[in-house]
Write a protein that holds these residues in place. Sequence first.
Motif, PDB file in Angstrom:
ATOM      1  N   VAL A 111       0.839  -1.206   0.000  1.00  0.00           N
ATOM      2  CA  VAL A 111       0.000   0.000   0.000  1.00  0.00           C
ATOM      3  C   VAL A 111       0.871   1.252   0.000  1.00  0.00           C
ATOM      4  O   VAL A 111       0.626   2.191  -0.775  1.00  0.00           O
ATOM      5  CB  VAL A 111      -0.969  -0.009   1.204  1.00  0.00           C
ATOM      6  N   LEU A 112       1.910   1.269   0.831  1.00  0.00           N
ATOM      7  CA  LEU A 112       2.802   2.428   0.876  1.00  0.00           C
ATOM      8  C   LEU A 112       3.534   2.634  -0.451  1.00  0.00           C
ATOM      9  O   LEU A 112       3.863   3.758  -0.814  1.00  0.00           O
ATOM     10  CB  LEU A 112       3.822   2.267   2.009  1.00  0.00           C
ATOM     11  N   ALA A 113       3.758   1.544  -1.181  1.00  0.00           N
ATOM     12  CA  ALA A 113       4.449   1.622  -2.474  1.00  0.00           C
ATOM     13  C   ALA A 113       3.536   2.120  -3.589  1.00  0.00           C
ATOM     14  O   ALA A 113       4.002   2.362  -4.694  1.00  0.00           O
ATOM     15  CB  ALA A 113       5.029   0.262  -2.838  1.00  0.00           C
ATOM     16  N   GLY A 114       2.252   2.255  -3.304  1.00  0.00           N
ATOM     17  CA  GLY A 114       1.349   2.823  -4.297  1.00  0.00           C
ATOM     18  C   GLY A 114       0.447   1.840  -5.015  1.00  0.00           C
ATOM     19  O   GLY A 114      -0.264   2.210  -5.942  1.00  0.00           O
ATOM     20  N   TYR A 115       0.471   0.588  -4.592  1.00  0.00           N
ATOM     21  CA  TYR A 115      -0.435  -0.391  -5.192  1.00  0.00           C
ATOM     22  C   TYR A 115      -1.826  -0.202  -4.600  1.00  0.00           C
ATOM     23  O   TYR A 115      -1.964   0.292  -3.482  1.00  0.00           O
ATOM     24  CB  TYR A 115       0.055  -1.816  -4.911  1.00  0.00           C
ATOM     25  N   PRO A 116      -2.884  -0.613  -5.315  1.00  0.00           N
ATOM     26  CA  PRO A 116      -4.251  -0.441  -4.797  1.00  0.00           C
ATOM     27  C   PRO A 116      -4.482  -1.255  -3.521  1.00  0.00           C
ATOM     28  O   PRO A 116      -4.178  -2.450  -3.478  1.00  0.00           O
ATOM     29  CB  PRO A 116      -5.144  -0.976  -5.926  1.00  0.00           C
ATOM     30  N   GLN A 117      -5.009  -0.604  -2.502  1.00  0.00           N
ATOM     31  CA  GLN A 117      -5.238  -1.263  -1.219  1.00  0.00           C
ATOM     32  C   GLN A 117      -6.207  -2.436  -1.359  1.00  0.00           C
ATOM     33  O   GLN A 117      -6.066  -3.446  -0.683  1.00  0.00           O
ATOM     34  CB  GLN A 117      -5.772  -0.267  -0.202  1.00  0.00           C
ATOM     35  N   GLU A 118      -7.161  -2.298  -2.268  1.00  0.00           N
ATOM     36  CA  GLU A 118      -8.160  -3.347  -2.457  1.00  0.00           C
ATOM     37  C   GLU A 118      -7.530  -4.652  -2.958  1.00  0.00           C
ATOM     38  O   GLU A 118      -8.111  -5.717  -2.817  1.00  0.00           O
ATOM     39  CB  GLU A 118      -9.235  -2.910  -3.459  1.00  0.00           C
ATOM     40  N   GLN A 119      -6.373  -4.567  -3.572  1.00  0.00           N
ATOM     41  CA  GLN A 119      -5.710  -5.745  -4.117  1.00  0.00           C
ATOM     42  C   GLN A 119      -4.347  -5.986  -3.452  1.00  0.00           C
ATOM     43  O   GLN A 119      -3.468  -6.623  -4.025  1.00  0.00           O
ATOM     44  CB  GLN A 119      -5.538  -5.588  -5.625  1.00  0.00           C
ATOM     45  N   ALA A 120      -4.208  -5.497  -2.232  1.00  0.00           N
ATOM     46  CA  ALA A 120      -2.925  -5.584  -1.531  1.00  0.00           C
ATOM     47  C   ALA A 120      -2.455  -7.029  -1.376  1.00  0.00           C
ATOM     48  O   ALA A 120      -1.281  -7.327  -1.580  1.00  0.00           O
ATOM     49  CB  ALA A 120      -3.018  -4.911  -0.163  1.00  0.00           C
ATOM     50  N   GLN A 121      -3.367  -7.924  -1.028  1.00  0.00           N
ATOM     51  CA  GLN A 121      -2.983  -9.331  -0.833  1.00  0.00           C
ATOM     52  C   GLN A 121      -2.429  -9.930  -2.125  1.00  0.00           C
ATOM     53  O   GLN A 121      -1.406 -10.606  -2.125  1.00  0.00           O
ATOM     54  CB  GLN A 121      -4.185 -10.145  -0.339  1.00  0.00           C
ATOM     55  N   LYS A 122      -3.097  -9.646  -3.220  1.00  0.00           N
ATOM     56  CA  LYS A 122      -2.679 -10.162  -4.531  1.00  0.00           C
ATOM     57  C   LYS A 122      -1.281  -9.654  -4.893  1.00  0.00           C
ATOM     58  O   LYS A 122      -0.408 -10.428  -5.285  1.00  0.00           O
ATOM     59  CB  LYS A 122      -3.689  -9.725  -5.594  1.00  0.00           C
ATOM     60  N   TYR A 123      -1.070  -8.355  -4.756  1.00  0.00           N
ATOM     61  CA  TYR A 123       0.222  -7.771  -5.107  1.00  0.00           C
ATOM     62  C   TYR A 123       1.324  -8.209  -4.144  1.00  0.00           C
ATOM     63  O   TYR A 123       2.457  -8.478  -4.565  1.00  0.00           O
ATOM     64  CB  TYR A 123       0.138  -6.248  -5.176  1.00  0.00           C
ATOM     65  N   ALA A 124       1.012  -8.283  -2.861  1.00  0.00           N
ATOM     66  CA  ALA A 124       2.022  -8.713  -1.889  1.00  0.00           C
ATOM     67  C   ALA A 124       2.489 -10.130  -2.201  1.00  0.00           C
ATOM     68  O   ALA A 124       3.688 -10.412  -2.198  1.00  0.00           O
ATOM     69  CB  ALA A 124       1.459  -8.630  -0.468  1.00  0.00           C
ATOM     70  N   SER A 125       1.546 -10.987  -2.505  1.00  0.00           N
ATOM     71  CA  SER A 125       1.893 -12.366  -2.835  1.00  0.00           C
ATOM     72  C   SER A 125       2.764 -12.436  -4.089  1.00  0.00           C
ATOM     73  O   SER A 125       3.767 -13.149  -4.120  1.00  0.00           O
ATOM     74  CB  SER A 125       0.614 -13.179  -3.034  1.00  0.00           C
ATOM     75  N   ALA A 126       2.379 -11.684  -5.101  1.00  0.00           N
ATOM     76  CA  ALA A 126       3.139 -11.686  -6.353  1.00  0.00           C
ATOM     77  C   ALA A 126       4.550 -11.136  -6.153  1.00  0.00           C
ATOM     78  O   ALA A 126       5.524 -11.691  -6.674  1.00  0.00           O
ATOM     79  CB  ALA A 126       2.401 -10.877  -7.415  1.00  0.00           C
ATOM     80  N   LEU A 127       4.665 -10.072  -5.388  1.00  0.00           N
ATOM     81  CA  LEU A 127       5.978  -9.462  -5.172  1.00  0.00           C
ATOM     82  C   LEU A 127       6.884 -10.359  -4.337  1.00  0.00           C
ATOM     83  O   LEU A 127       8.074 -10.478  -4.611  1.00  0.00           O
ATOM     84  CB  LEU A 127       5.819  -8.090  -4.516  1.00  0.00           C
ATOM     85  N   LEU A 128       6.314 -11.014  -3.325  1.00  0.00           N
ATOM     86  CA  LEU A 128       7.115 -11.918  -2.501  1.00  0.00           C
ATOM     87  C   LEU A 128       7.523 -13.170  -3.269  1.00  0.00           C
ATOM     88  O   LEU A 128       8.490 -13.840  -2.900  1.00  0.00           O
ATOM     89  CB  LEU A 128       6.349 -12.302  -1.230  1.00  0.00           C
ATOM     90  N   SER A 129       6.807 -13.471  -4.339  1.00  0.00           N
ATOM     91  CA  SER A 129       7.124 -14.633  -5.180  1.00  0.00           C
ATOM     92  C   SER A 129       8.089 -14.287  -6.312  1.00  0.00           C
ATOM     93  O   SER A 129       8.591 -15.181  -6.987  1.00  0.00           O
ATOM     94  CB  SER A 129       5.842 -15.212  -5.779  1.00  0.00           C
ATOM     95  N   SER A 130       8.329 -13.015  -6.505  1.00  0.00           N
ATOM     96  CA  SER A 130       9.187 -12.565  -7.591  1.00  0.00           C
ATOM     97  C   SER A 130      10.666 -12.734  -7.215  1.00  0.00           C
ATOM     98  O   SER A 130      11.130 -12.164  -6.220  1.00  0.00           O
ATOM     99  CB  SER A 130       8.914 -11.091  -7.907  1.00  0.00           C
TER     100      SER A 130
END
Length: 67
Positions: A26-45
């Motif tokens: 969220v602090l990085a500017g990704y949509p809060q509504e999809q935070a779980q999705k983005y966090a998972s993808a970033l941690l998997s990258s």
Amino acid sequence: MSSLTKHQRAFVDYYIKTLNPLEAVVLAGYPQEQAQKYASALLSSKRVMQEVKNKLKKNSQNLYITR
């Protein structure tokens, strides 16, 4: 390997500071509504996590222990 995007670099910095992937997303500017999705993808990258590892290593080299 290609470089990280602006948002990915921000995520790395915030993740190192907070150790909380959802907050970092969220602090990085990704949509809060999809935070779980983005966090998972970033941690998997692999590229993102390699940058986290590199920055943590660099930061640990800059620490000095004093008595």
